[in-house]
Design a protein around this motif. Structure first.
Motif, mmCIF file in Angstrom:
data_model
loop_
_atom_site.group_PDB
_atom_site.id
_atom_site.type_symbol
_atom_site.label_atom_id
_atom_site.label_comp_id
_atom_site.label_asym_id
_atom_site.label_seq_id
_atom_site.Cartn_x
_atom_site.Cartn_y
_atom_site.Cartn_z
ATOM 1 N N SER A 32 1.014 -1.359 0.142
ATOM 2 C CA SER A 32 -0.062 0.003 0.186
ATOM 3 C C SER A 32 0.869 1.040 0.031
ATOM 4 O O SER A 32 0.378 2.243 -0.452
ATOM 5 C CB SER A 32 -1.180 -0.080 1.193
ATOM 6 O OG SER A 32 -0.366 -0.233 2.564
ATOM 7 N N THR A 66 -4.726 12.058 -7.205
ATOM 8 C CA THR A 66 -3.586 12.456 -6.282
ATOM 9 C C THR A 66 -4.055 13.839 -5.653
ATOM 10 O O THR A 66 -4.797 14.419 -6.124
ATOM 11 C CB THR A 66 -2.368 12.653 -7.232
ATOM 12 O OG1 THR A 66 -2.628 13.648 -8.341
ATOM 13 C CG2 THR A 66 -2.175 11.222 -7.554
ATOM 14 N N THR A 67 -2.955 14.414 -4.682
ATOM 15 C CA THR A 67 -3.211 15.480 -3.996
ATOM 16 C C THR A 67 -2.431 16.643 -4.705
ATOM 17 O O THR A 67 -2.473 17.709 -4.298
ATOM 18 C CB THR A 67 -2.906 15.556 -2.577
ATOM 19 O OG1 THR A 67 -1.543 14.957 -2.561
ATOM 20 C CG2 THR A 67 -3.865 14.663 -1.796
ATOM 21 N N PRO A 104 -0.312 10.492 -1.085
ATOM 22 C CA PRO A 104 -1.577 9.757 -1.137
ATOM 23 C C PRO A 104 -2.260 9.697 -2.402
ATOM 24 O O PRO A 104 -2.337 10.653 -3.208
ATOM 25 C CB PRO A 104 -2.396 10.427 -0.188
ATOM 26 C CG PRO A 104 -2.347 11.668 0.159
ATOM 27 C CD PRO A 104 -0.826 11.773 -0.385
ATOM 28 N N THR A 106 -5.834 8.053 -4.283
ATOM 29 C CA THR A 106 -7.051 7.392 -3.908
ATOM 30 C C THR A 106 -7.523 6.671 -5.271
ATOM 31 O O THR A 106 -7.363 7.157 -6.311
ATOM 32 C CB THR A 106 -8.075 8.528 -3.606
ATOM 33 O OG1 THR A 106 -7.340 9.129 -2.704
ATOM 34 C CG2 THR A 106 -9.484 7.834 -2.978
ATOM 35 N N THR A 114 -13.234 2.552 -0.692
ATOM 36 C CA THR A 114 -12.255 2.971 -1.578
ATOM 37 C C THR A 114 -11.087 2.804 -0.936
ATOM 38 O O THR A 114 -10.819 2.721 0.022
ATOM 39 C CB THR A 114 -12.493 4.604 -1.279
ATOM 40 O OG1 THR A 114 -13.780 5.008 -1.744
ATOM 41 C CG2 THR A 114 -11.610 5.608 -1.950
ATOM 42 N N THR A 115 -9.831 2.513 -2.167
ATOM 43 C CA THR A 115 -8.590 2.113 -1.627
ATOM 44 C C THR A 115 -7.691 3.390 -1.705
ATOM 45 O O THR A 115 -7.631 4.307 -2.697
ATOM 46 C CB THR A 115 -8.141 1.205 -2.305
ATOM 47 O OG1 THR A 115 -9.227 0.013 -2.441
ATOM 48 C CG2 THR A 115 -6.794 0.532 -1.930
ATOM 49 N N ARG A 116 -6.826 3.448 -0.805
ATOM 50 C CA ARG A 116 -5.669 4.361 -0.887
ATOM 51 C C ARG A 116 -4.180 3.502 -0.715
ATOM 52 O O ARG A 116 -4.069 2.571 -0.065
ATOM 53 C CB ARG A 116 -5.670 5.379 0.704
ATOM 54 C CG ARG A 116 -6.942 6.222 0.385
ATOM 55 C CD ARG A 116 -6.801 7.353 1.385
ATOM 56 N NE ARG A 116 -7.665 8.527 0.962
ATOM 57 C CZ ARG A 116 -8.912 8.396 1.477
ATOM 58 N NH1 ARG A 116 -9.503 7.441 1.980
ATOM 59 N NH2 ARG A 116 -9.990 9.347 1.055
ATOM 60 N N SER A 118 0.179 4.884 -1.383
ATOM 61 C CA SER A 118 0.808 6.126 -1.264
ATOM 62 C C SER A 118 2.362 5.932 -1.623
ATOM 63 O O SER A 118 2.792 4.763 -1.773
ATOM 64 C CB SER A 118 0.636 6.791 0.113
ATOM 65 O OG SER A 118 1.354 5.875 1.233
#
Length: 129
Positions: A32, A66-67, A104, A106, A114-116, A118
């Motif tokens: 993950s 993405t952020t 992170p 998503t 919902t899967t995260r 990173s």
């Protein structure tokens, strides 16, 4: 007799709800988080997150967000059959970044959750003389 009937009825309802909760696609990632370690400012690095559809219905990834514009994902657009594998490629551009970066990602799909995932790295800046 009445109590036995209600106990059996509640057990049947609980079993039905439990069976419904487990139905459908499930995305299971091999990892993950991925750590790039130290990189230099301006480097572009990439990692492949591999996953398997461990559910009982085809998995469709509808979006990956993405952020930051510095992180760009690519994902399969076709359905992933039960038991099949897929991959999400994540590219990080460190231009203008410095220090520890945690990005992170998503993953939106037809799976129940919902899967995260990173990526993390430490961006080194070269000192100018």
């Amino acid at each position: 007799m009445k109590n036995l009937f209600f106990t059996l009825l509640l057990s049947l309802i609980a079993f039905t709800v439990s069976a419904q909760d487990s139905a459908g696609p499930i995305v299971t990632f091999q990892e993950s988080t991925y750590e790039f370690g130290d990189i230099h400012q301006g480097d572009v690095v990439e990692h492949i997150f591999k996953f398997t559809n461990t559910g009982d219905a085809p998995l469709v990834i509808t979006n990956v967000t993405t952020t930051c514009g510095c992180t760009a994902p690519k994902w399969p657009k076709e359905p992933i059959a039960v038991g099949d594998e897929g991959e999400i490629i994540v590219r990080f551009n460190s231009r203008g970044k410095r220090g520890v970066q945690n990005k992170p990602i998503t993953v939106y799909s037809n799976a129940k959750n919902t899967t995260r995932i990173s990526i993390t790295t430490n961006v080194l800046v070269e000192e100018k003389n």
